[in-house]
Enzyme design. Structure first.
Site, short mmCIF file in Angstrom:
data_model
loop_
_atom_site.label_atom_id
_atom_site.label_comp_id
_atom_site.label_asym_id
_atom_site.label_seq_id
_atom_site.Cartn_x
_atom_site.Cartn_y
_atom_site.Cartn_z
N LYS A 266 0.86 -1.19 0.00
CA LYS A 266 0.00 0.00 0.00
C LYS A 266 0.89 1.24 0.00
O LYS A 266 1.71 1.42 0.90
CB LYS A 266 -0.90 0.00 1.23
CG LYS A 266 -1.71 1.28 1.42
CD LYS A 266 -2.43 1.29 2.77
CE LYS A 266 -3.03 2.66 3.07
NZ LYS A 266 -3.64 2.72 4.42
N ASP A 271 -2.32 10.67 3.39
CA ASP A 271 -3.72 10.30 3.59
C ASP A 271 -4.42 11.30 4.50
O ASP A 271 -4.29 11.25 5.72
CB ASP A 271 -3.81 8.89 4.20
CG ASP A 271 -5.25 8.45 4.41
OD1 ASP A 271 -6.14 9.03 3.76
OD2 ASP A 271 -5.48 7.51 5.20
N LYS A 278 -9.62 13.36 8.25
CA LYS A 278 -9.08 13.03 9.56
C LYS A 278 -8.96 14.29 10.42
O LYS A 278 -8.96 15.41 9.89
CB LYS A 278 -7.67 12.43 9.40
CG LYS A 278 -7.61 11.09 8.69
CD LYS A 278 -6.17 10.64 8.50
CE LYS A 278 -6.08 9.31 7.79
NZ LYS A 278 -6.55 8.19 8.63
N ASP A 289 1.72 6.57 5.58
CA ASP A 289 0.73 5.62 5.07
C ASP A 289 1.21 4.90 3.82
O ASP A 289 0.49 4.07 3.27
CB ASP A 289 -0.60 6.35 4.80
CG ASP A 289 -1.81 5.45 5.01
OD1 ASP A 289 -1.66 4.42 5.69
OD2 ASP A 289 -2.89 5.76 4.49
N ASP A 348 -11.97 7.38 4.07
CA ASP A 348 -10.73 7.16 4.83
C ASP A 348 -10.37 5.68 4.91
O ASP A 348 -9.34 5.34 5.47
CB ASP A 348 -10.86 7.77 6.23
CG ASP A 348 -9.53 7.89 6.94
OD1 ASP A 348 -8.49 7.93 6.24
OD2 ASP A 348 -9.50 7.92 8.18
N ARG A 352 -7.62 -0.25 1.29
CA ARG A 352 -8.18 -1.48 0.72
C ARG A 352 -8.68 -1.26 -0.71
O ARG A 352 -8.76 -2.21 -1.49
CB ARG A 352 -9.29 -2.00 1.64
CG ARG A 352 -10.50 -1.10 1.75
CD ARG A 352 -11.30 -1.36 3.02
NE ARG A 352 -10.61 -0.88 4.20
CZ ARG A 352 -11.09 -0.99 5.44
NH1 ARG A 352 -12.25 -1.59 5.65
NH2 ARG A 352 -10.42 -0.52 6.47
#
Length: 496
Positions: A266, A271, A278, A289, A348, A352
């Site tokens: 990933k 992010d 966030k 991230d 967020d 995935r």
């Protein structure tokens, strides 16, 4: 730092500093006893005075001992037990390094044969020690206008007897390769997001490919992602001015036709959470991230250093998750490369969404096994803290191999369940699957999501949200994990 293995008597070696160990019993043995005898009891006398209790990590520096060729002798405490834990060995190495860096000498020698670590043979102990030495030497000061003035050690000699020398040499070779990979992982993770974006990672991959003839590198842009049908991946990137990149690095170290191992990382280079934004506090750490992708880079670097006789494909799904007028909205439905549709309930939960398309892409390589590595869920940090990575997957043999590799490398993982009952939490009334499964079992439901895209091969998922970086203070930064675990897994598969 150069590492040399020698089989000579400690007292005969000309070096700036000789490092020997003393336990809390203060009964001298091995190199410490030899030094004491030849120096006319100088070490015993100092211990009788109570200058060193022998506790783990304590140290005492002695100068100009008679009949000893070393300019200094550094006594380091090893505690009460005959055998050390992994953690105690690292503490001892750290204490020794701290002292050595403050001295005028640029080399040192360590008497290895006096060290014993629980459940580790000579190879295992020596490798852990060398990795700890390398970790203690790591500095990231690229953006400091005033560099810290630290005396670097140019050479460390590992002293061992002839019977053990081959094992120590092998351990040192493996450890140095792993340390090189960890340093690359940490460097990439520590870079600011205005520099380390998907395009930058693509250029780094190309540079690595140019340096190694048996490494083929492809960097796919957003047009190629669209041609591949990666609607989920593209949805994450569409709010950012930074274009996404799918980086594929194909290492051919094994026989032609051998099924490869595949690592999928990933690579969310920053992010914000997107529209599901966030909190501001701590958001700077979201540059980490992409540490899953960074750890794949680092593992590949270690494999290249070791020239492992395996085939390895590394796939990095790189994007930036930003809020804007073009960003994905909660409630949007996208079509993945697999053809499955996903309702995005929370922007967020983006990792995935890039991984699922990368995992589908991995099918074309007909892999022996696929391992994805991701800073995926805060729930994993709640469950396991910062010491252990979460591990889930669809094949027990693969899971056990990774658990064993983590134990050997002192880079541990812990298996969490992937029961069918959790899959129901991902049900969506509007699409095939939702991208979140509610507040309960977040690490497990995230892995359940990924499992929908991994049915064609043996697969494992490492959630490194708690282990990839440290927060706050002077220690803040990327850790380089799980490069040791992944490299050990590949060493085991290569049989070297």
């Amino acid at each position: 730092m150069e590492l040399v293995v020698k089989s000579v008597s400690p007292e005969t070696l000309k070096t700036a500093t000789l490092v020997v160990t003393v336990g809390e019993s203060r009964v001298l043995a091995g190199a410490a006893r030899t030094v004491d005898i030849l120096s006319g009891g100088a070490v015993s006398l100092i211990l009788k005075r109570g200058d060193l209790a022998g506790k783990v990590g304590q140290s005492l520096l002695l100068h100009n001992l008679p009949n000893i060729k070393a300019e200094r002798v550094l006594l380091v405490g090893t505690g009460k037990e005959d055998e050390l834990s992994d953690r105690q060995l690292k503490k001892i190495v750290g204490a020794a390094l701290t002292c050595l860096k403050g001295l005028g000498g640029t080399d040192a020698a360590i008497a290895l044969d006096d060290l014993s670590v629980k459940n580790r043979d000579t190879y295992g102990m020596a490798r852990l020690l060398v990795e700890a030495l390398a970790d203690g030497e790591y500095v990231f000061d690229r953006f400091k206008t005033q560099k810290a003035e630290v005396r670097a050690l140019k050479k460390i000699t590992l002293l061992t007897d002839k019977v053990k020398a081959a094992d120590v040499e092998r351990a040192s070779t493996h450890a140095q390769a792993i340390a090189t990979g960890m340093a690359l992982t940490r460097d990439l993770g520590n870079l600011p997001p205005n520099i380390c974006h998907p395009t930058y990672l693509g250029e780094e991959a190309k540079a690595l490919g140019k340096a190694h003839k048996n490494l083929k590198v492809e960097v796919h842009d957003e047009k190629k992602l669209a041609d591949l049908g990666m609607g989920s991946f593209l949805a994450v990137a569409q709010g950012s001015a930074q274009p996404p990149r799918l980086i594929v690095m194909n290492y051919q170290g094994g026989k032609k036709g051998d099924q490869p191992f595949v690592l999928v990382g990933k690579g969310i280079t920053f992010d914000t959470g997107g529209i599901s934004i966030k909190p501001a506090s701590g958001m700077d750490e979201m540059k980490f991230d992409m540490c899953g992708a960074a750890s794949v880079f680092g593992t590949l670097r270690a494999v290249l250093e070791l020239k492992l006789p395996i085939n390895l494909v590394c796939i990095l799904a790189c994007a930036e998750n930003m809020p804007s007028g073009t960003a994905t909205r909660p409630g949007d439905i996208v079509t993945t490369m697999s053809g499955q549709t996903v309702e995005i309930l929370n922007t967020d939960a983006e990792g995935r969404l890039v991984l699922c398309d990368a995992l589908t892409y991995a099918e074309r390589f007909k892999p022996q096994a696929v391992i994805d590595i991701a800073t995926l869920t805060g729930a994993c940090v709640v469950a396991l803290g910062g010491h252990t990575s979460g591990l889930l997957g669809n094949n027990d043999a693969l899971i056990n191999q990774l658990l064993d590799a983590g134990k050997q490398a002192d880079d541990r993982a812990w298996q969490l369940p992937l029961f069918d009952e959790y899959q129901e939490q991902l049900d969506s009334p509007f699409a095939d699957i939702a991208n979140i499964g509610g507040p309960k079992g977040g690490t497990i439901t995230a892995a359940c999501f990924l499992s929908r895209f991994t049915k064609a091969y043996h697969w494992a998922h490492l959630d490194i949200a708690g282990t990839a970086w440290l927060s706050g203070g002077k220690e803040k930064g990327a850790t380089g994990r799980p490069v040791p675990l992944l490299t050990q897994y590949l060493l085991d598969r290569a049989g070297v």
